[in-house]
Motif scaffolding. Structure first.
Motif, short mmCIF file in Angstrom:
data_model
loop_
_atom_site.label_atom_id
_atom_site.label_comp_id
_atom_site.label_asym_id
_atom_site.label_seq_id
_atom_site.Cartn_x
_atom_site.Cartn_y
_atom_site.Cartn_z
N ALA A 55 -4.04 10.08 69.07
CA ALA A 55 -3.26 10.18 67.83
C ALA A 55 -2.33 11.39 67.86
N VAL A 56 -2.83 12.51 68.40
CA VAL A 56 -1.99 13.71 68.50
C VAL A 56 -0.79 13.42 69.38
N ARG A 57 -1.03 12.80 70.54
CA ARG A 57 0.08 12.51 71.44
C ARG A 57 1.08 11.55 70.82
N PRO B 263 -6.02 20.15 75.88
CA PRO B 263 -4.69 19.56 75.93
C PRO B 263 -3.60 20.63 75.83
N GLN B 264 -2.50 20.40 76.52
CA GLN B 264 -1.34 21.26 76.38
C GLN B 264 -0.49 20.71 75.24
N LEU B 265 -0.79 21.20 74.06
CA LEU B 265 -0.14 20.67 72.87
C LEU B 265 1.36 20.91 72.86
N LEU B 266 1.79 21.95 73.56
CA LEU B 266 3.23 22.25 73.57
C LEU B 266 4.01 21.23 74.38
N ASP B 267 3.31 20.33 75.10
CA ASP B 267 3.98 19.22 75.77
C ASP B 267 4.17 18.02 74.84
N VAL B 268 3.58 18.09 73.66
CA VAL B 268 3.75 17.02 72.67
C VAL B 268 5.01 17.33 71.86
N PRO B 269 6.05 16.52 71.96
CA PRO B 269 7.32 16.86 71.29
C PRO B 269 7.17 17.12 69.80
#
Length: 837
Positions: free
Chosen positions: A540-542, A430-436
Motif C-alpha cells: 500500500a505504501v508503494r 524499506p527505502q521510503l525515499l524511493d517511493v515518489p
C-alpha cells in the motif's frame, strides 16, 4: 515557497516487540464494553420519561398508600438507573391511572434494565478473564531473548529481586512489565533491543564493516529473514572520566596523564579584570555533563601565571612550578577547584574506558587498573551476554561508578547509566525515499515549513556584542575570550533572555526573519523530520495509499543520527557525511560536539568530521583548536564568520545529540553561530509547553487533527484536568471503571488508545511537558490503573493524544508476521537565504 533538498540516509527506529504485545483487551471484551455502554445510554435516554410518568401518579394515589409508595420507589429507582419495584407485573391500578404511553415506558424501562444487567454480567466475566490473563501475557515477553536482555539492561534490580516471572501479578511487577512492554511495542526511542535502528533500504546490519546496501523498496519485503542484528555495547564515557579523576589524586598514577590549565582571559568594560573558565564534571540520573562557569580570575591568576597558557603539561612540570613543601597537595587542591584538569588519553572515536585500561597496562590487578580492565571487558561482552550475566555486569558497574565518584571527590556525580548497547534492526527496512509519493509529501511539507524557519534573535545578540567590542567589519583573534566576556557567570543577561523570549514569540509569525542572511560558518536552514506511516502494508505504501504522520522536527545537520554511525557502517557514515558537507558546499567543514570527554551520547556522536576543539574536549589528531581561529564581521550582511588563521571560512556543523539550549552560555553562543535557525513550524505534532497555557482550564479542551493531503501534521488531542481522568476509584469494579472511561471517551470524542503527556509548570526554568508519553488503552482497567499511578497527585493537567498510526496500521512486519512500530528520520535542507534572493 521554497522546496527543500532531501538528502542523506533515512534512519528508521523499530519497536522491539510486535504491537500485538499490547492486546490487553480482547475484541470480545471491547464489543461487550460498547454494548454495555449502549445499554447504559439507553437507560439514560429513557430515565426522564419514566420519572415524568411517575410524577402525576403520586397525588392520584393519596388514598392508596401502598401503591403511592411503589410509585415513589419507582421514581427513585429510575433516577438511580435501577429496576422498578413491581418487577414485570405492573399493578393494574397504576396501569389504569398511567395510561398506555406511560405503561409502554415502564415496560421498556424494565427491558432496558435487564439488558444493561445482562451486558454488565457478561462484561464482568470478560474483564475478569482479561485481568487473569494479563500478568502471564506480559511476563511471557520475558521469554523473548531480545526483550529480556534489554529489560536486564534497563532494570537489573527489578529482574533480580522483583521476580516478575514468578510473581507477575504483583502490582509493582505488573506495572513495570506494562511499562517496558509498551515502550518496546509502540514507543520508538532507541535503547538496546527495546527499539533498534537501521537504514532505510538495508537488509539488516550484521556486517558493519561494509557499506550498507541500498535496495529498491519494491525488491525487499519487510519480513525477509536477515542475519542476526549487529550490536555495540560499551561503558559510559563518564566512567572513563571518573577513572581519570581517581588516577589524578594518587601520586603513583597521576604522572601517567597530561594536564591542561583552565583558560584565563582579560575582562572588559562590563566584566571583571580577568576571567577564568572553570569546568566541573556533573552527573544526575542518566545524564553526565561538564558544567563550565566563567568567573573572576583573581584567585586563579597567581597559580596559573607561571605556566604556558593553552598548552598541555606533565605532572612533574606542574609540581615544579607550584613548589612549596607539598606541591602534590597543592596540585590536588587545584584539581578540585577545576584550575587543573586531566587531558583524556584517548582520541575521538576511541573506546574511552579501553584507552584508560591501556594506559594502566602493567599495573597490578588488585587496584583500579584491574577494575578498569574488568569494566572494559565486561562492557564489550555485554552485547553477547545473557540476561543473568547482564544484570550482574550492570550491578557491578554501578557499584564501581559510585566507589570511583567518592574516591574522586565528586559529590555531585550520581550517574545511573553506566553501560550502553545500540542494536541494529534485523528487519529489511524499506527505502521510503524511493517511493515518489513519500518524497513528494516530504517536499511539500518542507515548502510549508520554510517560512517558519527563522534566524534566532540570539544570533543578533552575538552580532551586537561583537560589533560593540570590535566594531563593524572587525576581527576577533581570541574567540574564546570574546565568548567568555559575553557569558560571565552570575551576571544578568537581559539581552540573552529577551532574545529567547522573542524566539518563542515569533515561532509562527517569523516574517522577514526567515530570510535573513547568515555567515559562511553557519548552517543553512535544515530540519530532521521524524514521521510515521499508517497503511495496510508495504504494498500500500508503494502504491501511495498511506497516511504520513509528522511527529516532530529536530535540527537537520545530522546530529540526531550521528551516534549510530559506528553501528550502521561506513556506507551510512558516508551518506551522512555527504549530507553535512552539502550544507557548506565548497568550504572546509568542522564538527562541533561538546562534552565529548564525559557525555556518552555526545562522544558517540563525534568523529564524523574533523572537529573544532574547545577547552576541555577530547583531543583529535585532525582537530582545529578554537585558539587557532578568528571571528570576523561582514558589515554588508551583518553576519559573523569563524575563520582559520589563513582567513578561510570554517563551516561549523553541530553534530551532537544534546540540545544546545542546555549548554553553558559561552558554548551555547558558539552553537548558535553553527546553527542559528529556529524551527517554529506548526506542521508537527510536537507542542511547546507555553502553547498549552490557555488550554489548562477546568474543562476538557479538544484540538482537532490537522492535515493536508496524505500528511497529518498534528494529531487530535485533548488537554484534560487530572481530576477528570477516568481512572479507577476505591471500591470500584473493573466494569464500572471501563464504563466510566467509555462514557468519558464518547463524551469527548477520544479513540480507544491514546498517548498521555503530563503537563507541569510553565514558569521560568520549569519543565513544561513530559517528553516521554505513556501509552494508555481506555478499555483496559490495568492500563487505567497504570495511568493513575503515573499521573500522580502532583499533575494538574495532561495532554491526551490520539494514537496515530493505530497499532494495527504500522505497515512494517517482522518475519513472523507481527506488526512493528517504526519511526523514520529524513534530513531536509534548503538553500541559503542569500542564494534565494
Amino acid at each position: 515557497m521554497t522546496a527543500p533538498e532531501i538528502s542523506g540516509p533515512l534512519l528508521t527506529r523499530v519497536g522491539g516487540l510486535p504491537t500485538e504485545a499490547l492486546d490487553l483487551t480482547g475484541a470480545e471484551t471491547r464489543r461487550a464494553i460498547a454494548e454495555a455502554a449502549d445499554a447504559h445510554a439507553e437507560l439514560e435516554r429513557r430515565r426522564t420519561a419514566v420519572e415524568d410518568a411517575c410524577f402525576p401518579l403520586v397525588p392520584l394515589l393519596d388514598d392508596e398508600v401502598p401503591l403511592r409508595r411503589q410509585v415513589l420507589a419507582a421514581k427513585r429507582a429510575a433516577h438511580r438507573l435501577r429496576a422498578l419495584p413491581w418487577g414485570d407485573e405492573l399493578p393494574p391500578r397504576i396501569a389504569e391511572l398511567a395510561g398506555p404511553e406511560a405503561v409502554a415506558d415502564f415496560r421498556g424501562w424494565q427491558a432496558a434494565v435487564r439488558l444493561r444487567d445482562e451486558t454488565a454480567r457478561r462484561l464482568d466475566a470478560l474483564l475478569a478473564e482479561d485481568r487473569a490473563a494479563a500478568p502471564a501475557a506480559l511476563a511471557g515477553h520475558l521469554a523473548d531473548p531480545g526483550f529480556a536482555r534489554a529489560a536486564a539492561l534497563a532494570a537489573p534490580d527489578w529482574l533480580r529481586h522483583g521476580r516478575p516471572r514468578r510473581r507477575p501479578a504483583e502490582t509493582r511487577n505488573l506495572r513495570t512489565l506494562y511499562s517496558y512492554v509498551s515502550r518496546a511495542a509502540v514507543k520508538t526511542s532507541p535503547f538496546s533491543t527495546l527499539t533498534t535502528v537501521g537504514e532505510g533500504g538495508s537488509t539488516g546490519s550484521a556486517d558493519t564493516t561494509a557499506p550498507a546496501a541500498t535496495v529498491p523498496a519494491a525488491a525487499v519485503p519487510a519480513s525477509a529473514p536477515t542475519s542476526p542484528p549487529a550490536a555495540h555495547s560499551y561503558a559510559a564515557t563518564a566512567l572513563a572520566q571518573l577513572a581519570l579523576r581517581c588516577l589524578t589524586r594518587e601520586a603513583g598514577t597521576a604522572g601517567l596523564l597530561r594536564y591542561r590549565l583552565a583558560p584565563v582571559r582579560p575582562g572588559g568594560p562590563d566584566a571583571p579584570h580577568g576571567l577564568v573558565l572553570l569546568p566541573e564534571p556533573v552527573a544526575d540520573g542518566g545524564l553526565a555533563w561538564r558544567l563550565d562557569r566563567v568567573v573572576e580570575a583573581d584567585h586563579a591568576a597567581p597559580w596559573l601565571s607561571g605556566f604556558a597558557a593553552d598548552a598541555e603539561h606533565s605532572l612533574d612540570g606542574l609540581l615544579s612550578g607550584l613548589g612549596g613543601p607539598d606541591p602534590f597537595r597543592r596540585f590536588r587542591r587545584l584539581l578540585d577547584t577545576g584550575l587543573i584538569a586531566p587531558v583524556p588519553p584517548w582520541r575521538r572515536g576511541d573506546d574511552p574506558v579501553g584507552a584508560v585500561a591501556e594506559l594502566l597496562a602493567g599495573h597490578p590487578e588488585d587496584g583500579i587498573a584491574g577494575e578498569v580492565r574488568e569494566l572494559r571487558d565486561s562492557a564489550a561482552a555485554l552485547s553477547a551476554a545473557g540476561e543473568e550475566e547482564r544484570t550482574e555486569t550492570l550491578t557491578r558497574a554501578r557499584h564501581t561508578a559510585r566507589r570511583w565518584a567518592r574516591r574522586a571527590g565528586l559529590d555531585r556525580f550520581e550517574s545511573g547509566e553506566v553501560l550502553y548497547e545500540d542494536v541494529a534492526s534485523d528487519l529489511a527496512l524499506p527505502q521510503l525515499l524511493d517511493v515518489p509519493e513519500v518524497r513528494d509529501d516530504l517536499t511539500e511539507l518542507g515548502r510549508r515549513m520554510r517560512p517558519f524557519v527563522f534566524r534566532s534573535h540570539l544570533y543578533d545578540v552575538l552580532v551586537d556584542r561583537f560589533t560593540a567590542e570590535y566594531g563593524p567589519g572587525g576581527t576577533c583573534t581570541d574567540v574564546l575570550g570574546f565568548l567568555m566576556r559575553v557569558a560571565v557567570d552570575g551576571d544578568a543577561q537581559p539581552d540573552l533572555d529577551k532574545a529567547s523570549v522573542a524566539d518563542r514569540a515569533e515561532r509562527e509569525t517569523a516574517g522577514e526573519r526567515a530570510w535573513l542572511p547568515v555567515g559562511p560558518s553557519s548552517a543553512p536552514p535544515a530540519a530532521a523530520v521524524l514521521f510515521q506511516l499508517a497503511a495496510t502494508g508495504q504494498e500500500a505504501v508503494r502504491g501511495g495509499d498511506y497516511q504520513l504522520v509528522v511527529n516532530q522536527f529536530n535540527p537537520g545537520t545530522g546530529g540526531l543520527v550521528t551516534r549510530f554511525g559506528g553501528l550502521l557502517g561506513e556506507g551510512f557514515r558516508d551518506r551522512l557525511r555527504a549530507h553535512v558537507q552539502a550544507c557548506w558546499p565548497g568550504r572546509t567543514c568542522r564538527e562541533l560536539v561538546l562534552w565529548t570527554e564525559i557525555n556518552t551520547a555526545q562522544s558517540r556522536s563525534a568523529g564524523l568530521l574533523p572537529p573544532l576543539v574547545l577547552p576541555g574536549e577530547t583531543p583529535a589528531a585532525d582537530g582545529l583548536d578554537l585558539a587557532d581561529t578568528v571571528l570576523t564581521h561582514d558589515p554588508g550582511e551583518g553576519t559573523l564568520a569563524l575563520r582559520d588563521r589563513g582567513g578561510d571560512p570554517v563551516g561549523l556543523a553541530y553534530l551532537g545529540l544534546v540540545p544546545p539550549h542546555l549548554f553553558p552560555p559561552f558554548a551555547r553562543l558558539l552553537a548558535v553561530l553553527a546553527d542559528p535557525w529556529v524551527n517554529g513550524s506548526p506542521h508537527s505534532d510536537y507542542v511547546l509547553p507555553f502553547g498549552l497555557q490557555e488550554q489548562r482550564t477546568e474543562a476538557v479542551v479538544p484540538t482537532a487533527r490537522a492535515a493536508f493531503g496524505r500528511v497529518t501534521v498534528s494529531r487530535a488531542s485533548w488537554v484534560v484536568p487530572a481530576a477528570e481522568l477516568p481512572v479507577p476509584r476505591p471500591g470500584e469494579s473493573d466494569a464500572e471503571t471501563v464504563l466510566r472511561a467509555e462514557e468519558f471517551r464518547r463524551t469527548h470524542g477520544l479513540p480507544e488508545e491514546v498517548f498521555c503527556h503530563r503537563l507541569t509548570g510553565f514558569g521560568p526554568g520549569e519543565q513544561g511537558t513530559d517528553r516521554k508519553p505513556l501509552w494508555v488503552s481506555l478499555t483496559s482497567p490495568l492500563s487505567l490503573s497504570v495511568l493513575a499511578q503515573w499521573a500522580g497527585p502532583a499533575t494538574g493537567h495532561l495532554r491526551l493524544v490520539e494514537a496515530l498510526p493505530v497499532r494495527s496500521a504500522h505497515p512494517l512486519r517482522d518475519a513472523a508476521g507481527g506488526t512493528r512500530a517504526a519511526e523514520h528520520i529524513a534530513l531536509l535542507r534548503w538553500r541559503r537565504p542569500e542564494e534565494e534572493a
